[in-house]
Design an enzyme around this catalytic site. Structure first.
Site, PDB file in Angstrom:
ATOM      1  N   GLY A  48       0.798  -1.225   0.000  1.00  0.00           N
ATOM      2  CA  GLY A  48       0.000   0.000   0.000  1.00  0.00           C
ATOM      3  C   GLY A  48       0.828   1.270   0.000  1.00  0.00           C
ATOM      4  NE  ARG A  58     -17.005  15.187   5.968  1.00  0.00           N
ATOM      5  CZ  ARG A  58     -17.606  14.186   5.331  1.00  0.00           C
ATOM      6  NH1 ARG A  58     -18.915  14.190   5.195  1.00  0.00           N
ATOM      7  NH2 ARG A  58     -16.903  13.195   4.830  1.00  0.00           N
ATOM      8  CD  GLN A  59     -12.278  12.833  11.810  1.00  0.00           C
ATOM      9  OE1 GLN A  59     -11.656  12.618  12.828  1.00  0.00           O
ATOM     10  NE2 GLN A  59     -12.267  12.005  10.768  1.00  0.00           N
ATOM     11  CG  HIS A  96     -16.910  20.906   6.676  1.00  0.00           C
ATOM     12  ND1 HIS A  96     -18.125  20.733   6.034  1.00  0.00           N
ATOM     13  CD2 HIS A  96     -17.166  20.821   8.005  1.00  0.00           C
ATOM     14  CE1 HIS A  96     -19.058  20.532   6.946  1.00  0.00           C
ATOM     15  NE2 HIS A  96     -18.506  20.576   8.135  1.00  0.00           N
ATOM     16  CE  LYS A 145     -26.642  17.620   7.508  1.00  0.00           C
ATOM     17  NZ  LYS A 145     -25.609  17.544   6.461  1.00  0.00           N
ATOM     18  CB  SER A 201     -19.458  12.318   1.759  1.00  0.00           C
ATOM     19  OG  SER A 201     -18.586  11.320   2.095  1.00  0.00           O
ATOM     20  CB  THR A 202     -22.821   8.681   2.217  1.00  0.00           C
ATOM     21  OG1 THR A 202     -23.622   9.662   2.903  1.00  0.00           O
ATOM     22  CG2 THR A 202     -21.625   8.312   3.067  1.00  0.00           C
ATOM     23  N   GLY A 203     -23.980  10.920   0.081  1.00  0.00           N
ATOM     24  CA  GLY A 203     -25.213  11.383  -0.556  1.00  0.00           C
ATOM     25  C   GLY A 203     -26.375  11.464   0.426  1.00  0.00           C
TER      26      GLY A 203
HETATM   27  C1  R5P Z   1     -22.012  18.497   6.382  1.00  0.00           C
HETATM   28  O1  R5P Z   1     -22.049  19.362   7.243  1.00  0.00           O
HETATM   29  C2  R5P Z   1     -21.493  18.747   5.001  1.00  0.00           C
HETATM   30  O2  R5P Z   1     -21.643  20.070   4.640  1.00  0.00           O
HETATM   31  C3  R5P Z   1     -22.156  17.852   3.986  1.00  0.00           C
HETATM   32  O3  R5P Z   1     -23.542  18.129   3.953  1.00  0.00           O
HETATM   33  C4  R5P Z   1     -21.970  16.403   4.327  1.00  0.00           C
HETATM   34  O4  R5P Z   1     -20.680  16.168   4.765  1.00  0.00           O
HETATM   35  C5  R5P Z   1     -22.268  15.540   3.137  1.00  0.00           C
HETATM   36  O5  R5P Z   1     -22.046  14.203   3.483  1.00  0.00           O
HETATM   37  P1  R5P Z   1     -23.046  13.088   2.996  1.00  0.00           P
HETATM   38  O6  R5P Z   1     -23.130  13.172   1.508  1.00  0.00           O
HETATM   39  O7  R5P Z   1     -22.412  11.805   3.463  1.00  0.00           O
HETATM   40  O8  R5P Z   1     -24.367  13.327   3.672  1.00  0.00           O
END
Ligand code: R5P
Length: 312
Positions: free
Chosen positions: A43, A100-101, A134, A196, A227-229
């Site tokens: 890796g 995000r961390q 972010h 949210k 990211s995951t949506g």
């Molecule tokens: C969160 O605060 C970010 O701004 C994005 O909304 C979030 O990270 C998107 O991640 P996912 O697509 O996994 O919901």
């Protein structure tokens, strides 16, 4: 490696950002140094620079997109290598992983963004440039010489060329309201922000907003990253139930992990438009212009002679 004319500026193209780096180099009139990457069976990545690195200013362009740790290590290694030649090394990290961390949400959580900042500095980055990082808190971890530029204008210009019906800009969460408002002001469209909630243990998201008047409108969901949506899917479901026309998603970093693109389509999103801060099918909008404008090779913070491997 360092034969031939010494260019005023070299752009070092990391393996994750080859095309973007070439565009930035063209805009700056800089020499392009490619980094050849060879991945070993354990890796590890071996990087080899192909071209001459300027002794004056090296601009390393390398996103920390997935595989995150591999690309972060490449960014650190290239910054380190470039700083052995150049008096000024600018690290352009279009997508900053771990941003995000930026705080401990639950007791005991490690704030890894702090480590990213310290490592970039230790590797030799005199300046750092990010695109729509972010959060401000995340940017602060990169130190006072870090600067963030925005892709929102370029994204909005893309949507401005589309034939939209009564467009309305929607932020999927309160934290993104400012970004969505900026996007909306470029389009001359109204803007709202949903509320949210994210379960900090499972990561599951839900929309707690009760109502929104989006009936008959084309809606553009604006976020920094997908990211995951999960966030976009929840927001799209909420808006469609309230009678909007089409739903589009605009984001700077379209990571679209796993089958996120398929799930987002299945949730009724007509199109996802991202930028070339990361690779991928949705990365349609070029941000090399805002990056090139944001690069500052000015007065180098030089302390003593150039470092070489022996002096490290
Ligand atoms: C969160 O605060 C970010 O701004 C994005 O909304 C979030 O990270 C998107 O991640 P996912 O697509 O996994 O919901």
């Amino acid at each position: 490696m360092n034969r031939g004319r010494d260019p005023a500026v070299s752009v070092v193209a990391g393996p994750a950002s080859g095309d973007l780096a070439a565009r930035v180099a063209r805009r700056l009139g800089a020499g392009l140094v490619r980094a050849e990457a060879r991945v070993f069976s354990d890796g590890e990545t071996k990087l080899t620079l192909r071209g001459r690195v300027s002794t004056r200013c090296a601009v390393v362009v390398q996103s920390m997109e997935p595989p995150v740790d591999t690309n972060m290590m490449a960014a650190l290694s290239l910054v380190s290598a470039a700083s052995e030649h150049a008096r000024m090394t600018v690290a352009v990290i279009p997508y900053v992983a771990y941003a995000r961390q930026d705080r401990a949400f639950l007791e005991g959580e490690v704030v890894t963004m702090g480590v990213v900042g310290r490592m970039l500095k230790a590797a030799g980055a005199a300046r750092i440039l990010t695109v729509d990082i972010h959060s401000r808190a995340g940017l602060r971890f990169l130190g006072t010489r870090a600067r963030n530029v925005s892709a929102v204008g370029a994204l909005a210009a893309h949507f401005g060329k589309m034939k939209l019906v009564g467009p309305m800009v929607v932020s999927p969460d309160a934290g993104g309201r400012g970004r969505a408002e900026e996007f909306a002001s470029h389009l001359g469209a109204p803007c709202i922000a949903l509320e949210k909630k994210r379960d900090r243990r499972t990561g599951a998201v839900s929309i707690v907003t009760r109502d929104a008047d989006v009936s008959g409108r084309d809606v553009i969901l604006v976020d920094d990253m997908i990211s995951t949506g999960g966030s976009i899917i929840k927001a799209a479901g909420f808006l469609r139930k309230r009678g909007c026309r089409r739903v589009y998603a605009a984001c700077t970093h379209a990571l679209l992990l796993g089958d996120a693109a398929r799930k987002i389509r299945a949730a009724g999103v007509t199109r996802v438009v991202g930028t070339n801060t990361v690779g991928g099918e949705a990365s349609a909008v070029d941000v090399s212009g805002v990056i090139a404008e944001g690069i500052d090779c000015g007065a180098p913070p030089r302390r003593g002679p150039l470092r070489g491997p022996a002096g490290r």
